[in-house]
Scaffold this active site. Structure first.
Site, mmCIF file in Angstrom:
data_model
loop_
_atom_site.group_PDB
_atom_site.id
_atom_site.type_symbol
_atom_site.label_atom_id
_atom_site.label_comp_id
_atom_site.label_asym_id
_atom_site.label_seq_id
_atom_site.Cartn_x
_atom_site.Cartn_y
_atom_site.Cartn_z
ATOM 1 N N ASP A 1 5.307 6.670 7.120
ATOM 2 C CA ASP A 1 4.235 6.462 5.987
ATOM 3 C C ASP A 1 4.135 7.983 5.387
ATOM 4 O OD1 ASP A 1 2.228 6.322 4.384
ATOM 5 O OD2 ASP A 1 0.886 5.503 5.729
ATOM 6 N N TRP B 1 -4.669 6.479 9.974
ATOM 7 C CA TRP B 1 -5.602 5.943 9.013
ATOM 8 C C TRP B 1 -5.844 4.507 9.057
ATOM 9 C CZ3 TRP B 1 -2.914 2.877 4.392
ATOM 10 C CH2 TRP B 1 -3.856 2.944 3.206
ATOM 11 N N ALA C 1 2.449 9.774 2.176
ATOM 12 C CA ALA C 1 1.426 9.593 1.214
ATOM 13 C C ALA C 1 1.048 10.906 0.405
ATOM 14 C CB ALA C 1 0.301 8.847 1.599
ATOM 15 N N LYS D 1 -1.365 10.237 -4.596
ATOM 16 C CA LYS D 1 -2.076 11.516 -4.258
ATOM 17 C C LYS D 1 -1.111 12.351 -5.233
ATOM 18 C CE LYS D 1 -4.332 9.091 -1.757
ATOM 19 N NZ LYS D 1 -4.857 8.805 -0.716
HETATM 20 N N1 PLP Z 1 -0.941 6.084 3.989
HETATM 21 C C1 PLP Z 1 -1.942 7.070 4.159
HETATM 22 C C2 PLP Z 1 -1.984 7.686 5.170
HETATM 23 C C3 PLP Z 1 -2.872 7.045 3.136
HETATM 24 O O1 PLP Z 1 -4.138 8.065 3.659
HETATM 25 C C4 PLP Z 1 -3.032 6.441 2.162
HETATM 26 C C5 PLP Z 1 -4.012 6.558 1.066
HETATM 27 O O2 PLP Z 1 -5.327 7.012 1.536
HETATM 28 C C6 PLP Z 1 -1.866 5.679 1.741
HETATM 29 C C7 PLP Z 1 -0.901 5.470 2.741
HETATM 30 C C8 PLP Z 1 -1.721 4.727 0.846
HETATM 31 O O3 PLP Z 1 -2.384 4.886 -0.481
HETATM 32 P P1 PLP Z 1 -2.101 4.099 -1.860
HETATM 33 O O4 PLP Z 1 -2.028 2.478 -1.253
HETATM 34 O O5 PLP Z 1 -3.565 4.248 -2.750
HETATM 35 O O6 PLP Z 1 -0.962 4.571 -2.359
#
Ligand code: PLP
Length: 394
Positions: free
Chosen positions: A208, A127, A210, A243
């Site tokens: 991570d 990401w 998510a 999500k």
């Molecule tokens: N980690 C990954 C791999 C993601 O794709 C995302 C969101 O797209 C996040 C973390 C963090 O999302 P948020 O800050 O919206 O909770």
């Protein structure tokens, strides 16, 4: 001061969202932005979230500050959801954070605060916000191979070869499930090999997570993180509720630091509280409280799990339909991987020029590296997208 600032490079995903909004074509299709959308193209408020919010409006008597770590009941509920009983709760320090991004940021700050010489290892690709935050903080960074260059599958040999370079105290960032952007995930056997290697080298996993519940199921998606939690003396977990609870704009995340024993847990907790204090003081509470209410209420939890499972199965069906349509249209199994991948994303393996043709000629928007958001499709648009891909890439 302000006149000295330089223009910021445009965030590619946000620029793509803007271009999509400005495209006047009615039949345009957005496979770019990383939010879940239902068949009508709507990102709905989940039923259990609505019900918990209503209850909260009726029962909440104060908006006074929470603690620096947020509501301990939220941390406990999330710890249960993610780690279950894989690790002694007495070893887990936790703070609520603004979204998963906030958790990643605080985890990296914790790492930097503890050991300025440690390197963080990121999958290539990952990401884009991961390397962006790491670079912004000035943390030493290395990459490990993740995706094979010729096939859209995990290059596990390459990954382990590269991870031979880790040193004790380095952190290795792993996606708990539903790897973004590739959709290609580690098998149970591969997680075990990673755990062996991290144990042997003294490197620390930074997970991570998510998309728990978007891949193979709530429990299944936590397999890797629980395996490592059970085995590793130390571990960082950054979780997002954006999500799986659909609370994107409420900024709901959790950072957990698993310490080797209770004494270092107390110090980790105090440091995480301190880091929250330095950055934004008290973390946001609304989304966290709603999530905690859902997780701790059997009825709300059951309804949330049912809706989440519908979301997951809906995406799986779209994956299967798209792979089938592409198989028929290209007379090859080249795109079968789409049905094997899990989560919201897959990479098609198209060139940037092909991605541009799909956008210009067909109004089909995807990220420049050919990452598509499966949830941007519906039963009716799959054949249209499959036809365009077959003509332009197949
Ligand atoms: N980690 C990954 C791999 C993601 O794709 C995302 C969101 O797209 C996040 C973390 C963090 O999302 P948020 O800050 O919206 O909770």
């Amino acid at each position: 001061m302000l006149t000295d600032l330089k223009p910021q490079p445009a965030d590619k995903i946000l620029a793509l969202m803007q271009a999509f909004r400005e495209d006047p074509r009615e039949n345009k299709i957005d496979l770019g932005v990383g939010v879940y959308k239902n068949a009508e193209g709507v990102t709905p408020v989940m039923r259990a979230v609505k019900a918990a919010e209503q209850r909260l409006v009726e029962t909440q008597e104060t908006k006074a500050y929470t603690g620096l770590a947020g509501d301990p009941a939220y941390a406990a509920a999330m710890r249960g959801l993610i780690l279950s009983d894989s690790v002694d709760a007495g070893r887990v320090a936790a703070v609520a954070t603004p979204g998963g991004t906030g958790a990643i940021r605080q985890g990296l700050e914790l790492m930097q605060y503890a050991d300025r010489a440690a390197t963080i290892w990121l999958s290539a690709p990952t990401w884009p916000n991961h390397p962006s935050i790491v670079k912004y903080l000035g943390i030493p960074m290395r990459e490990y191979r993740y995706l094979a260059s010729d096939l859209p599958v995990v290059d596990f040999d390459g990954m382990m070869e590269d991870l031979k370079g880790v040193k004790a105290g380095d952190l290795v960032l792993l996606h708990g499930c539903c790897h973004n952007p590739t959709g290609a995930n580690l098998t149970a056997e591969q997680w075990a090999v990673v755990a062996d290697h991290l144990e042997a080298t003294g490197a620390i996993p930074f997970i991570d997570i998510a998309y728990q519940g978007f891949g193979d199921g709530l429990e299944e998606d936590a397999y890797g993180v629980r395996l490592l939690a059970a085995r590793m003396p130390e571990m960082i977990v950054a979780a997002s509720c954006s999500k799986n609870f659909g609370v994107y704009r409420e900024r709901t995340g959790l950072l957990m630091a698993i310490a080797p024993e209770q004494k270092s847990k107390a110090e980790a907790q105090a440091t995480l509280n301190f880091l929250n204090r330095q950055n934004y003081s008290f973390p946001p509470d609304h989304g966290a409280r709603v999530v905690q209410m859902i997780l701790d209420d059997p009825e709300l939890r059951a309804d949330w799990q049912t809706e989440l499972e519908d979301v997951r199965l809906g995406m799986l069906k779209l994956r299967e339909q798209l792979a089938r349509e592409l198989r028929n249209r290209t007379n090859s199994d080249r795109f079968d991987f789409i049905a094997e991948h899990r989560g919201m994303f897959s990479r098609l393996g198209a060139t940037p020029a092909q991605v541009e043709v799909l956008r210009e000629k067909y109004g089909i928007y995807m990220i420049g590296d050919s990452r598509i958001n499966i949830a941007g499709l519906n039963e009716a648009t799959v054949p249209i997208v499959a036809q365009a891909i077959a003509v332009e890439i197949g």
